[in-house]
Scaffold this motif. Structure first.
Motif, mmCIF file in Angstrom:
data_model
loop_
_atom_site.group_PDB
_atom_site.id
_atom_site.type_symbol
_atom_site.label_atom_id
_atom_site.label_comp_id
_atom_site.label_asym_id
_atom_site.label_seq_id
_atom_site.Cartn_x
_atom_site.Cartn_y
_atom_site.Cartn_z
ATOM 1 N N SER A 198 0.819 -1.220 0.000
ATOM 2 C CA SER A 198 0.000 0.000 0.000
ATOM 3 C C SER A 198 0.852 1.268 0.000
ATOM 4 C CB SER A 198 -0.924 0.006 1.219
ATOM 5 O OG SER A 198 -0.166 -0.101 2.424
ATOM 6 N N GLY A 199 2.082 1.180 0.511
ATOM 7 C CA GLY A 199 2.925 2.369 0.613
ATOM 8 C C GLY A 199 3.202 3.002 -0.730
ATOM 9 N N ALA A 200 3.439 2.165 -1.755
ATOM 10 C CA ALA A 200 3.770 2.697 -3.077
ATOM 11 C C ALA A 200 2.633 3.549 -3.623
ATOM 12 C CB ALA A 200 4.091 1.546 -4.033
ATOM 13 N N VAL A 201 1.405 3.071 -3.468
ATOM 14 C CA VAL A 201 0.247 3.821 -3.956
ATOM 15 C C VAL A 201 0.060 5.099 -3.140
ATOM 16 C CG1 VAL A 201 -2.254 3.777 -4.191
ATOM 17 C CG2 VAL A 201 -0.919 1.809 -4.892
ATOM 18 N N TYR A 202 0.312 5.017 -1.846
ATOM 19 C CA TYR A 202 0.217 6.221 -1.019
ATOM 20 C C TYR A 202 1.195 7.285 -1.507
ATOM 21 C CZ TYR A 202 1.456 9.504 2.596
ATOM 22 O OH TYR A 202 1.765 10.668 3.259
ATOM 23 N N PHE A 203 2.461 6.905 -1.721
ATOM 24 C CA PHE A 203 3.461 7.882 -2.148
ATOM 25 C C PHE A 203 3.061 8.536 -3.473
ATOM 26 C CE2 PHE A 203 6.625 5.140 0.305
ATOM 27 C CZ PHE A 203 6.632 5.985 1.399
ATOM 28 N N ALA A 204 2.631 7.723 -4.430
ATOM 29 C CA ALA A 204 2.255 8.267 -5.739
ATOM 30 C C ALA A 204 1.044 9.178 -5.615
ATOM 31 C CB ALA A 204 1.987 7.129 -6.719
ATOM 32 N N SER A 205 0.051 8.759 -4.844
ATOM 33 C CA SER A 205 -1.172 9.548 -4.704
ATOM 34 C C SER A 205 -0.925 10.848 -3.951
ATOM 35 C CB SER A 205 -2.238 8.727 -3.983
ATOM 36 O OG SER A 205 -2.513 7.531 -4.671
ATOM 37 N N ALA A 206 -0.180 10.769 -2.866
ATOM 38 C CA ALA A 206 0.119 11.973 -2.085
ATOM 39 C C ALA A 206 0.930 12.963 -2.909
ATOM 40 C CB ALA A 206 0.871 11.599 -0.808
ATOM 41 N N ALA A 207 1.907 12.447 -3.668
ATOM 42 C CA ALA A 207 2.726 13.328 -4.514
ATOM 43 C C ALA A 207 1.872 13.984 -5.589
ATOM 44 C CB ALA A 207 3.860 12.535 -5.149
ATOM 45 N N ALA A 208 0.925 13.220 -6.142
ATOM 46 C CA ALA A 208 0.050 13.770 -7.178
ATOM 47 C C ALA A 208 -0.796 14.914 -6.630
ATOM 48 C CB ALA A 208 -0.837 12.671 -7.742
ATOM 49 N N ASN A 230 -7.782 0.059 3.288
ATOM 50 C CA ASN A 230 -7.853 0.774 4.561
ATOM 51 C C ASN A 230 -6.555 1.477 4.928
ATOM 52 O OD1 ASN A 230 -10.562 0.349 5.068
ATOM 53 N ND2 ASN A 230 -10.217 -1.584 6.158
ATOM 54 N N PRO A 231 -5.381 0.846 4.734
ATOM 55 C CA PRO A 231 -4.140 1.590 5.014
ATOM 56 C C PRO A 231 -4.037 2.880 4.213
ATOM 57 C CG PRO A 231 -3.663 -0.748 4.820
ATOM 58 C CD PRO A 231 -5.095 -0.577 4.426
ATOM 59 N N ILE A 232 -4.441 2.841 2.945
ATOM 60 C CA ILE A 232 -4.343 4.044 2.119
ATOM 61 C C ILE A 232 -5.345 5.092 2.585
ATOM 62 C CG2 ILE A 232 -4.553 4.974 -0.218
ATOM 63 C CD1 ILE A 232 -3.709 2.145 -1.192
ATOM 64 N N SER A 288 -6.424 5.547 5.564
ATOM 65 C CA SER A 288 -5.979 6.142 6.831
ATOM 66 C C SER A 288 -4.819 7.104 6.614
ATOM 67 C CB SER A 288 -5.582 5.047 7.823
ATOM 68 O OG SER A 288 -4.466 4.308 7.348
ATOM 69 N N LEU A 289 -3.953 6.809 5.638
ATOM 70 C CA LEU A 289 -2.804 7.670 5.362
ATOM 71 C C LEU A 289 -3.191 8.893 4.547
ATOM 72 C CD1 LEU A 289 -0.171 4.922 4.438
ATOM 73 C CD2 LEU A 289 -0.024 6.477 6.389
ATOM 74 N N LEU A 290 -4.174 8.733 3.661
ATOM 75 C CA LEU A 290 -4.518 9.807 2.735
ATOM 76 C C LEU A 290 -6.034 9.858 2.557
ATOM 77 C CD1 LEU A 290 -3.022 11.913 0.907
ATOM 78 C CD2 LEU A 290 -3.277 10.276 -0.968
ATOM 79 N N PRO A 291 -6.717 10.434 3.504
ATOM 80 C CA PRO A 291 -8.182 10.475 3.402
ATOM 81 C C PRO A 291 -8.690 11.305 2.231
ATOM 82 C CG PRO A 291 -7.416 11.795 5.254
ATOM 83 C CD PRO A 291 -6.236 11.020 4.760
ATOM 84 N N GLU A 292 -7.821 12.130 1.654
ATOM 85 C CA GLU A 292 -8.245 12.950 0.513
ATOM 86 C C GLU A 292 -8.439 12.110 -0.752
ATOM 87 O OE1 GLU A 292 -5.767 15.474 3.278
ATOM 88 O OE2 GLU A 292 -5.617 13.474 2.381
ATOM 89 N N ALA A 293 -7.849 10.930 -0.802
ATOM 90 C CA ALA A 293 -7.983 10.075 -1.982
ATOM 91 C C ALA A 293 -9.252 9.233 -1.900
ATOM 92 C CB ALA A 293 -6.759 9.171 -2.116
ATOM 93 N N MET A 294 -9.861 8.973 -3.048
ATOM 94 C CA MET A 294 -11.029 8.101 -3.136
ATOM 95 C C MET A 294 -10.527 6.694 -3.455
ATOM 96 S SD MET A 294 -13.450 10.698 -5.329
ATOM 97 C CE MET A 294 -12.126 11.155 -6.441
ATOM 98 N N VAL A 295 -10.692 5.776 -2.515
ATOM 99 C CA VAL A 295 -10.057 4.454 -2.602
ATOM 100 C C VAL A 295 -11.104 3.368 -2.827
ATOM 101 C CG1 VAL A 295 -8.516 2.828 -1.447
ATOM 102 C CG2 VAL A 295 -8.285 5.292 -1.017
ATOM 103 N N ALA A 296 -10.801 2.472 -3.783
ATOM 104 C CA ALA A 296 -11.693 1.353 -4.064
ATOM 105 C C ALA A 296 -10.864 0.160 -4.537
ATOM 106 C CB ALA A 296 -12.712 1.737 -5.129
ATOM 107 N N ASP A 297 -11.515 -1.016 -4.585
ATOM 108 C CA ASP A 297 -10.813 -2.194 -5.097
ATOM 109 C C ASP A 297 -11.049 -2.326 -6.597
ATOM 110 O OD1 ASP A 297 -13.295 -3.405 -5.509
ATOM 111 O OD2 ASP A 297 -13.228 -4.483 -3.603
ATOM 112 N N GLN A 298 -10.554 -3.435 -7.165
ATOM 113 C CA GLN A 298 -10.556 -3.592 -8.615
ATOM 114 C C GLN A 298 -11.952 -3.694 -9.226
ATOM 115 O OE1 GLN A 298 -9.354 -5.694 -6.404
ATOM 116 N NE2 GLN A 298 -9.784 -7.841 -6.919
ATOM 117 N N THR A 299 -12.956 -3.933 -8.419
ATOM 118 C CA THR A 299 -14.316 -3.999 -8.973
ATOM 119 C C THR A 299 -14.782 -2.638 -9.495
ATOM 120 O OG1 THR A 299 -15.333 -3.592 -6.810
ATOM 121 C CG2 THR A 299 -14.936 -5.897 -7.434
ATOM 122 N N LYS A 300 -14.121 -1.567 -9.043
ATOM 123 C CA LYS A 300 -14.476 -0.215 -9.474
ATOM 124 C C LYS A 300 -13.546 0.305 -10.573
ATOM 125 C CE LYS A 300 -17.703 0.146 -6.301
ATOM 126 N NZ LYS A 300 -19.140 0.168 -6.661
#
Length: 503
Positions: free
Chosen positions: A264-274, A292-294, A296-308
């Motif tokens: 999850s960290g990799a996606v957090y870094f990319a999303s936060a940097a964006a 959930n980890p993402i 909690s780290l970045l509530p500004e991002a809209m997070v979903a699984d692959q079904t979306k």
């Protein structure tokens, strides 16, 4: 005294060293300057740096070769003697073989009371500074054993070294060290910036690069088209300003795809940097266990699984795929869905990074995405994509970057010391960045910054170039405050925001 400029104000134009050697005479002739006068100016420029930076070093060793660098060395040695420095001079090779301007400079040095010695097996313990003029920009093959012995002796001394035009042993077209090379503290380069002094292995041996145009650089640039460009901090002024009535939908809707189980960290870094780079909206599609980890780290991002994923692909204005994606079945299925969408909707820009590059390398040539594609490999990933070795990539990073553009019909950001941005025809070298960036997650941050700029409407080449520059300058900003060692990817985020707002 001729002015020299610091590395913060180096010329943007980069040239093959052969172009400089072959065409400098035309510039000199246009200005009615004799080549010996040019040698005098070069020697004066280097001596001025010595006198400004190392006046406390009263015993200087000048090591000269048989070419024009050797002639420059004799000029420097004479000027140093006349200014009260104690000077030792080693001539690498038979000084009786010197000819033309180099021989004339040697004779002036001898007339001033100088002494020529052959290289020794050890250094005088009183020597405080070394000037390297052993080998010039024309070397392409491996350094010969006798020169290697001298270079290794100088490097082992750990004394400060000022290199004339280039550190001896460096290929100034590719940035490859040819067996061994002088590790300079300062390199004073002349007339035009050489392509291979600003990327790859060159970054470990040039030290700080100072530029001396010798009064002919402007004419040289007018007469010769550059091979590549070197970034300049002033380029940040091309960043867009925001309209007072803009809203979140005005600044891009980004989709970051990755974050397999445990990554999850990799996606957090990319999303936060964006988002820190100015994106208006950011969405993440990741493995269910990473959601959930993402959040909690970045509530500004809209997070979903692959079904979306399908819905988000239709919603976004730019995509980043690969950060923490993984190389198992989940990552492969997700990558394929993104690839199919982009293959149909070619106008959507996409950054392919990290594990996404592994899936790209395995993809069918006929189904690969094309259009507004940016790939961001490090040398290992570049070797995988080109089916070659890392050594082959690093031997000529410029060739590797162009080969990637051709094979994958994309813009390539070849990461590393002196990151290259190439669209197949035009190449830009990033002047900024430091060794503190060699830590996990910094590449994810870069992918996020570039994706953010894509989403905000920058062209792919502009987004890749500005994103790379912002990312590297942010690392330099952080290193200036806290040092390079211990830098974390997350440390770059505040600096990214500050740089973008201080343009």
């Amino acid at each position: 005294m001729l002015p020299t400029t610091t590395s913060q104000s180096l010329p943007e134009q980069l040239y093959l060293s052969s172009t400089v050697r072959e065409r400098e005479r035309e510039a000199v002739n246009a200005l009615n300057i004799e080549m010996f006068e040019l040698m005098q100016r070069a020697g004066q420029a280097v001596f001025d740096v010595i006198d400004q930076r190392y006046s406390h070093c009263r015993h200087i060793l000048v090591v000269t070769g048989k070419g024009n660098n050797g002639g420059d060395g004799y000029v420097i040695a004479r000027l140093a003697m006349q200014s009260g420095y104690t000077v030792s001079l080693w001539q690498f090779g038979d000084h009786h073989q010197l000819s033309g301007d180099a021989n004339r400079a040697k004779q002036l040095y001898l007339d001033a009371g100088g002494i020529i010695e052959s290289p020794k097996e050890s250094l005088n313990e009183n020597i405080e500074l070394i000037v390297d003029g052993i080998l010039g920009t024309g070397i392409t093959g491996s350094v010969r054993p006798n020169a290697q012995e001298v270079i290794e002796l100088i490097n082992q001394s750990e004394l400060p070294v000022v290199a004339i035009d280039t550190p001896s042993g460096l290929n100034t077209d590719t940035g490859k060290i040819l067996g061994c090379a002088i590790r300079a503290e300062i390199t004073v380069t002349f007339i035009a910036m050489k392509l291979g002094t600003v990327t790859g292995q060159a970054r470990r041996c040039t030290g700080e690069i100072l530029f001396a145009g010798l009064g002919v650089d402007n004419v040289f640039i007018e007469q010769n088209l550059p091979t590549a460009l070197l970034t300049n901090e002033k380029w940040l002024k091309s960043l867009k300003t925001r309209d007072a009535d803009s809203h979140k939908g005005s600044h891009g809707k980004l989709l970051i795809v990755g974050g397999d189980d445990g990554m999850s960290g990799a996606v957090y870094f990319a999303s936060a940097a964006a988002l820190r780079s100015g994106a208006g909206l950011g969405a993440v599609v990741c493995h269910p266990s990473s959601a959930n980890p993402i959040r909690s780290l970045l509530p500004e991002a809209m997070v979903a699984d692959q079904t979306k994923l399908s819905a988000r692909l239709g919603w976004c204005s730019a995509i980043c795929v690969g950060v923490g994606l993984g190389r198992d079945a989940w990552g492969g299925a997700v990558y394929k869905q993104v690839e199919e969408h982009v293959s149909i909707n070619k106008q959507i820009p996409i950054v392919i990074d990290a594990d996404g590059l592994s899936w790209l390398a395995k993809s069918n040539e006929n189904t690969r995405p094309s259009g507004n594609i940016i790939i961001t490999p490090h040398p290992g990933e570049a070797a995988m994509l080109l089916d070659c070795t890392i050594s082959e990539v690093e031997a000529d990073r410029f060739h590797a970057a162009k080969a990637l553009c051709l094979k994958y019909q994309c813009i390539t950001v070849l990461k590393g010391a002196g990151t290259l941005v190439c669209d197949g025809e035009n190449t830009v070298v990033c002047h900024a960045g430091n060794a503190g960036m060699a830590t996990g997650g910094t590449g994810d941050v870069l992918a996020g910054v570039i994706t953010s700029l894509l989403g905000q409407g920058y062209t792919p080449m502009h987004a890749a170039t500005l994103g790379t520059l912002i990312h590297s300058l942010a690392a330099d900003d952080n290193a200036e405050q806290f040092g390079q060692v211990g830098m974390l990817a997350s440390d770059l985020l505040p600096s990214i925001r500050r740089l973008i707002n201080q343009r």
